[in-house]
Design an enzyme around this catalytic site. Structure first.
Site, PDB file in Angstrom:
ATOM      1  N   GLU A 194       0.857  -1.188   0.000  1.00 48.50           N
ATOM      2  CA  GLU A 194       0.000   0.000   0.000  1.00 48.50           C
ATOM      3  C   GLU A 194       0.891   1.236   0.000  1.00 48.50           C
ATOM      4  O   GLU A 194       1.803   1.371   0.826  1.00 48.50           O
ATOM      5  CB  GLU A 194      -0.914  -0.002   1.239  1.00 48.50           C
ATOM      6  CG  GLU A 194      -1.792   1.235   1.297  1.00 48.50           C
ATOM      7  CD  GLU A 194      -3.110   1.016   2.028  1.00 48.50           C
ATOM      8  OE1 GLU A 194      -3.442  -0.129   2.336  1.00 48.50           O
ATOM      9  OE2 GLU A 194      -3.807   2.024   2.269  1.00 48.50           O
ATOM     10  N   ARG A 195       0.642   2.112  -0.960  1.00 47.36           N
ATOM     11  CA  ARG A 195       1.439   3.339  -1.121  1.00 47.36           C
ATOM     12  C   ARG A 195       2.916   3.039  -1.333  1.00 47.36           C
ATOM     13  O   ARG A 195       3.781   3.825  -0.943  1.00 47.36           O
ATOM     14  CB  ARG A 195       1.273   4.277   0.077  1.00 47.36           C
ATOM     15  CG  ARG A 195      -0.154   4.550   0.495  1.00 47.36           C
ATOM     16  CD  ARG A 195      -0.981   5.172  -0.590  1.00 47.36           C
ATOM     17  NE  ARG A 195      -2.350   5.423  -0.169  1.00 47.36           N
ATOM     18  CZ  ARG A 195      -3.293   5.866  -1.000  1.00 47.36           C
ATOM     19  NH1 ARG A 195      -3.031   6.082  -2.274  1.00 47.36           N
ATOM     20  NH2 ARG A 195      -4.509   6.086  -0.561  1.00 47.36           N
ATOM     21  N   ASN A 237      -3.457  -1.544   7.529  1.00 49.51           N
ATOM     22  CA  ASN A 237      -4.772  -2.042   7.103  1.00 49.51           C
ATOM     23  C   ASN A 237      -4.590  -3.557   7.060  1.00 49.51           C
ATOM     24  O   ASN A 237      -4.222  -4.127   6.045  1.00 49.51           O
ATOM     25  CB  ASN A 237      -5.152  -1.489   5.728  1.00 49.51           C
ATOM     26  CG  ASN A 237      -5.400   0.014   5.796  1.00 49.51           C
ATOM     27  OD1 ASN A 237      -5.817   0.538   6.829  1.00 49.51           O
ATOM     28  ND2 ASN A 237      -5.133   0.706   4.707  1.00 49.51           N
ATOM     29  N   GLU A 318     -10.449   4.823   9.374  1.00 50.55           N
ATOM     30  CA  GLU A 318     -10.627   4.485   7.952  1.00 50.55           C
ATOM     31  C   GLU A 318     -11.226   3.087   7.767  1.00 50.55           C
ATOM     32  O   GLU A 318     -10.718   2.275   7.004  1.00 50.55           O
ATOM     33  CB  GLU A 318      -9.297   4.591   7.200  1.00 50.55           C
ATOM     34  CG  GLU A 318      -8.815   6.023   7.070  1.00 50.55           C
ATOM     35  CD  GLU A 318      -7.616   6.199   6.141  1.00 50.55           C
ATOM     36  OE1 GLU A 318      -6.815   5.264   6.022  1.00 50.55           O
ATOM     37  OE2 GLU A 318      -7.490   7.293   5.558  1.00 50.55           O
ATOM     38  N   ARG A 351      -2.018   3.736  16.863  1.00 54.93           N
ATOM     39  CA  ARG A 351      -1.992   4.934  16.014  1.00 54.93           C
ATOM     40  C   ARG A 351      -3.093   5.931  16.397  1.00 54.93           C
ATOM     41  O   ARG A 351      -4.175   5.534  16.832  1.00 54.93           O
ATOM     42  CB  ARG A 351      -2.116   4.542  14.545  1.00 54.93           C
ATOM     43  CG  ARG A 351      -0.959   3.683  14.102  1.00 54.93           C
ATOM     44  CD  ARG A 351      -1.141   3.212  12.690  1.00 54.93           C
ATOM     45  NE  ARG A 351      -0.627   4.131  11.695  1.00 54.93           N
ATOM     46  CZ  ARG A 351      -1.309   4.526  10.622  1.00 54.93           C
ATOM     47  NH1 ARG A 351      -2.561   4.138  10.428  1.00 54.93           N
ATOM     48  NH2 ARG A 351      -0.762   5.320   9.734  1.00 54.93           N
ATOM     49  N   ARG A 363     -10.915  18.096  10.043  1.00 55.58           N
ATOM     50  CA  ARG A 363     -10.148  16.855  10.199  1.00 55.58           C
ATOM     51  C   ARG A 363      -8.896  17.075  11.051  1.00 55.58           C
ATOM     52  O   ARG A 363      -8.474  16.187  11.793  1.00 55.58           O
ATOM     53  CB  ARG A 363      -9.767  16.333   8.804  1.00 55.58           C
ATOM     54  CG  ARG A 363      -8.898  15.115   8.850  1.00 55.58           C
ATOM     55  CD  ARG A 363      -8.782  14.492   7.472  1.00 55.58           C
ATOM     56  NE  ARG A 363      -7.718  13.498   7.446  1.00 55.58           N
ATOM     57  CZ  ARG A 363      -7.348  12.833   6.375  1.00 55.58           C
ATOM     58  NH1 ARG A 363      -7.956  13.047   5.214  1.00 55.58           N
ATOM     59  NH2 ARG A 363      -6.370  11.943   6.424  1.00 55.58           N
ATOM     60  N   ASP A 392      -2.405  14.358   7.294  1.00 58.73           N
ATOM     61  CA  ASP A 392      -1.934  13.103   6.696  1.00 58.73           C
ATOM     62  C   ASP A 392      -0.685  13.269   5.839  1.00 58.73           C
ATOM     63  O   ASP A 392      -0.795  13.310   4.626  1.00 58.73           O
ATOM     64  CB  ASP A 392      -3.061  12.502   5.834  1.00 58.73           C
ATOM     65  CG  ASP A 392      -2.753  11.088   5.411  1.00 58.73           C
ATOM     66  OD1 ASP A 392      -1.781  10.518   5.924  1.00 58.73           O
ATOM     67  OD2 ASP A 392      -3.492  10.548   4.570  1.00 58.73           O
ATOM     68  N   GLU A 420       3.974   9.175  -0.683  1.00 58.80           N
ATOM     69  CA  GLU A 420       2.566   9.132  -1.080  1.00 58.80           C
ATOM     70  C   GLU A 420       2.081  10.480  -1.603  1.00 58.80           C
ATOM     71  O   GLU A 420       1.327  10.541  -2.569  1.00 58.80           O
ATOM     72  CB  GLU A 420       1.713   8.690   0.121  1.00 58.80           C
ATOM     73  CG  GLU A 420       0.228   8.730  -0.164  1.00 58.80           C
ATOM     74  CD  GLU A 420      -0.627   8.278   1.018  1.00 58.80           C
ATOM     75  OE1 GLU A 420      -0.071   7.856   2.045  1.00 58.80           O
ATOM     76  OE2 GLU A 420      -1.864   8.362   0.900  1.00 58.80           O
TER      77      GLU A 420
HETATM   78  O1  GCW Z   1      -2.440   8.449   4.094  1.00 56.63           O
HETATM   79  C1  GCW Z   1      -3.406   7.503   4.261  1.00 56.63           C
HETATM   80  C2  GCW Z   1      -3.177   6.560   3.135  1.00 56.63           C
HETATM   81  C3  GCW Z   1      -3.688   5.179   3.387  1.00 56.63           C
HETATM   82  C4  GCW Z   1      -3.122   4.716   4.712  1.00 56.63           C
HETATM   83  C5  GCW Z   1      -3.558   5.684   5.807  1.00 56.63           C
HETATM   84  C6  GCW Z   1      -2.961   5.351   7.160  1.00 56.63           C
HETATM   85  C7  GCW Z   1      -2.489   2.523   5.385  1.00 56.63           C
HETATM   86  O2  GCW Z   1      -3.752   7.106   1.984  1.00 56.63           O
HETATM   87  O3  GCW Z   1      -3.268   4.365   2.339  1.00 56.63           O
HETATM   88  O4  GCW Z   1      -3.488   3.412   5.024  1.00 56.63           O
HETATM   89  O5  GCW Z   1      -3.121   6.963   5.498  1.00 56.63           O
HETATM   90  O6  GCW Z   1      -1.964   5.960   7.501  1.00 56.63           O
HETATM   91  O7  GCW Z   1      -3.487   4.509   7.847  1.00 56.63           O
END
Ligand code: GCW
Length: 730
Positions: A194-195, A237, A318, A351, A363, A392, A420
């Protein structure tokens, strides 16, 4: 003829010993551990003399790793394999003949070489390197309390050689300021990341546990060389599969391979695992069956992985399951897992990345709102892992107000090494500057000077000795199966810099970049100086063409690549309207400023005292209002975007002037990448300027050429148009 053959043989021999020449083909696999031959004859001779032999006291897998690295590195750099001898037990070291000594400080003869202050400072992972003279013979001593300290010290010595420094009079004391220095891999069990923009996951689950690829060991070496001591192997995730026996056995094989390098393995734990794997009806953290399930699971994990580090958890965030699903707090969830891990010395990294729980709220405020009331409620083996900004991993955000607001909680930093929001592995962005910026931010938690670095290093529980302080930092890895590990050759610098800042949060981005360039490319100052400057400026350049002046999250929706200020989700971040642009986070708006210490809250509340690079983060500013640049808001914004593009062009020019100074393959690859970055910087500039012009209805400043035709069809311009390669001429 004979003579010519002879000459050729000599030349070939020199080549094979020293592998001479900057033109040697390189693919980046060796990272900053290339150990290039030292071409300066004097220096090489000095090293040959100083490192003719090595003596090690005691042996262990870690000491063997250190020895292997030293022998290989020294041989490659000076063309001579040192004599190696080892001494076991209390046998005396012959100081006459041995020149590099690796020894633990429990040997009185070794400890006697250092002051009590030096001995006290270094703790369980630090080391001392000193040139001492015995019978007029200089000896280099690498000394530590532990084997891992000796490995770290060996890498330090190799760095000194790689950066061509004298070993004549060494007097080095090093120890890590943070206990957990961790890479978070967002790797899925199916091999995708992921990313991740550098190929697939390093972990080949299909061939584990049987096959330990050389790459795993090289990964561990690279991490140990910069002091990284932990790896979370899988995505936050999370998939529960990673907690099954089958996968634990695979993970155990990796943990065993990494152990000599001081790297502990961690796993992400999906909160719903008791339901999904254990077939319980609930995952409620206060339910006795759930508590027992985790206890048993943790016992099973430690059965297979005795040096297991613990869990990283993304919960109630999320869409991930969490204690919120049962009306419980984050502390209830984290403490339940922490209790299961505690008997084994394991920890929980929980987290703070939550933002969906209050619909419509700013946010930037949500992490603080949810976690601040829980300060002091987390058990002693829990750390909260918070991103550097409250939103983020943006190119620039205000710092996350949780740093400075949780004096009774172990706080750890989460950086993102993978790019990212920084053009993936296509854009050259040196993140050392970003790490430095946030670590040095003043939170005012205990008055002026309470930097985030200090907050991270802080001892939360009075009475805990330095070695037991639970402190840490994590970086989301940018590593994959690409031959050069990180995709962009300069992406390696971000992995390297993360490690160095994890070791010392007050380190300097400047000297880290210099070290990395010397080890990764060449010591030639004609390359190092201009390219270091280019690196140091590169993050700001990206901010300029993406999100200047405190804007954020304008990236194309979901993918996060390229401009997308027109998406509905971006509008909530820029608030552009006919009056102006930016988010009012003062008391007249979302009042996010009140989450900071009073000194900062008042600073950020006033446009005049808000740092220029954050004005649109905190204020909604009229298009015609003059800002600190001396120009109107509109003209300034446009100028930043244009400036960003010009700066990438300048980066291209500087890079071109480096031709011949480094190997051709990496030179050509970076040339192409910079060309693409320039194209995409224009994509960003044109997209954003034309989009915001819909609101400002002001002309572009006179010195800014109208953006290319591709964008004149705005607003029919669709965000999902294919990438505009034709921007080449615009
Ligand atoms: O920045 C976002 C990302 C998700 C990521 C999430 C996180 C792993 O777009 O891909 O998921 O943060 O940090 O949990």
């Amino acid at each position: 003829m004979k003579q010519r053959i002879y000459k050729l043989v000599v030349i070939l021999a020199i080549f094979s010993v020293f592998n001479l020449g900057a033109v040697r083909a390189e693919n980046g696999y060796n990272l900053w551990l290339r150990y290039m031959p030292i071409e300066n004859g004097q220096l090489r001779q000095a090293y040959q003399h100083q490192l003719a032999s090595i003596v090690v006291c005691n042996q262990s897998p870690t000491i063997n790793a250190a020895l292997k690295e030293l022998i290989n590195g020294i041989n490659l750099m000076i063309g001579k394999v040192p004599n190696v001898s080892s001494i076991t037990g209390n046998a005396a070291i012959d100081f006459k003949t041995n020149r590099l000594v690796l020894a633990k400080l429990d040997q009185p003869a070794i400890a006697a070489q250092f002051s009590t202050v030096e001995l006290r400072q270094i703790g369980q992972e630090g080391y001392l390197i000193k040139t001492v003279r015995q019978n007029r013979v200089p000896q280099i001593l690498i000394a530590a309390n532990t084997d891992i300290g000796l490995l770290y010290g060996s890498f330090h010595l190799l760095k000194l050689m790689q950066t061509h420094q004298s070993l004549q009079a060494l007097n080095i004391q090093q120890w890590p300021r943070l206990k957990l220095r961790i890479l978070d891999h967002w790797d899925n069990l199916n091999g995708t990341v992921e990313r991740g923009y550098a190929g697939y996951s390093l972990w080949n689950w299909q061939t584990l546990p049987g096959i330990i690829q050389k790459r795993y060991i090289d990964y561990a070496r690279a991490n140990a060389s910069i002091g990284i001591n932990g790896a979370v192997l899988n995505n936050v995730n999370a998939s529960v599969k990673s907690l099954t026996k089958e996968y634990l056995i695979k993970t155990a094989a990796l943990a065993k391979a990494f152990k000599p390098y001081g790297i502990k393995v961690y796993l992400t734990a999906k909160f719903s695992a008791p339901k999904e794997l254990g077939h319980l009806k609930t995952a409620d953290p206060l339910d006795p069956a759930v508590i027992k399930w985790w206890k048993d699971k943790v016992a099973e994990i430690y059965h297979y992985i005795p040096n297991f580090g613990g869990f990283l958890v993304k919960a109630s965030s999320e869409g991930q399951p969490g204690p919120g699903d049962y009306g419980r707090t984050h502390a209830d969830g984290a403490n339940m897992m922490a209790a299961a891990l505690k008997p084994y010395g394991g920890i929980v990294m929980w987290r703070t990345f939550v933002y969906e729980n209050k619909k419509g709220a700013d946010r930037a405020k949500q992490g603080y709102d949810e976690f601040k009331p829980l300060d002091g409620k987390f058990d002693e083996n829990v750390l909260l892992q918070a991103k550097y900004g409250p939103i983020d991993f943006q190119p620039r955000e205000a710092f996350n107000p949780l740093f400075g607001a949780m004096p009774h909680t172990h706080m750890m930093m989460e950086f993102q090494i993978t790019q990212e929001y920084f053009g993936f592995a296509t854009h050259l962005v040196y993140l050392g500057s970003l790490f430095q910026e946030y670590l040095r931010k003043d939170t005012y938690q205990k008055g002026p000077g309470t930097t985030i670095a200090k907050v991270l290093e802080e001892r939360v529980n009075p009475g805990t000795d330095d070695n037991n302080r639970l402190t840490g930092i994590a970086g989301v890895a940018n590593i994959g199966t690409d031959v050069n590990w990180c995709g962009h050759p300069f992406g390696q610098a971000n992995w390297y810099a993360f490690g160095r800042f994890a070791w010392n949060p007050m380190a300097s981005a400047d000297s880290i970049a210099a070290d990395w360039l010397k080890m990764t490319f060449t010591n030639d100052p004609g390359f190092v100086n201009p390219i270091k400057k280019l690196m140091l400026g590169s993050r700001e350049v990206a901010v300029n063409y993406m999100t200047p002046l405190g804007l954020s999250h304008l990236m194309k929706f979901a993918l996060h690549y390229g401009p997308g200020p027109w998406s509905k989700s971006a509008e909530v971040y820029h608030h552009a309207d006919s009056v102006g642009i930016g988010l009012d986070r003062t008391v007249t708006g979302s009042d996010a400023v009140s989450q900071y210490a009073p000194a900062l809250a008042s600073k950020y509340s006033n446009l005049k005292t808000t740092p220029l690079n954050l004005i649109l983060w905190f204020h909604h500013i009229g298009w015609d209002q003059k800002i600190a640049t001396g120009e109107t808001m509109w003209n300034s914004l446009v100028h930043y975007y244009y400036q960003g593009v010009k700066q990438v062009a300048a980066m291209q020019q500087i890079w071109q002037s480096m031709k011949g100074k480094i190997d051709e393959d990496r030179f050509n690859y970076v040339t192409q990448l910079l060309k693409q970055q320039h194209l995409e910087a224009k994509w960003w500039r044109n997209g954003c300027v034309l989009y915001f012009q819909q609101y400002s209805k002001r002309p572009l400043p006179k010195d800014c050429k109208e953006p290319g035709k591709a964008y004149w069809n705005y607003p029919t311009f669709k965000p999902d148009l294919p990438f505009p390669y034709h921007l080449d001429d615009q």
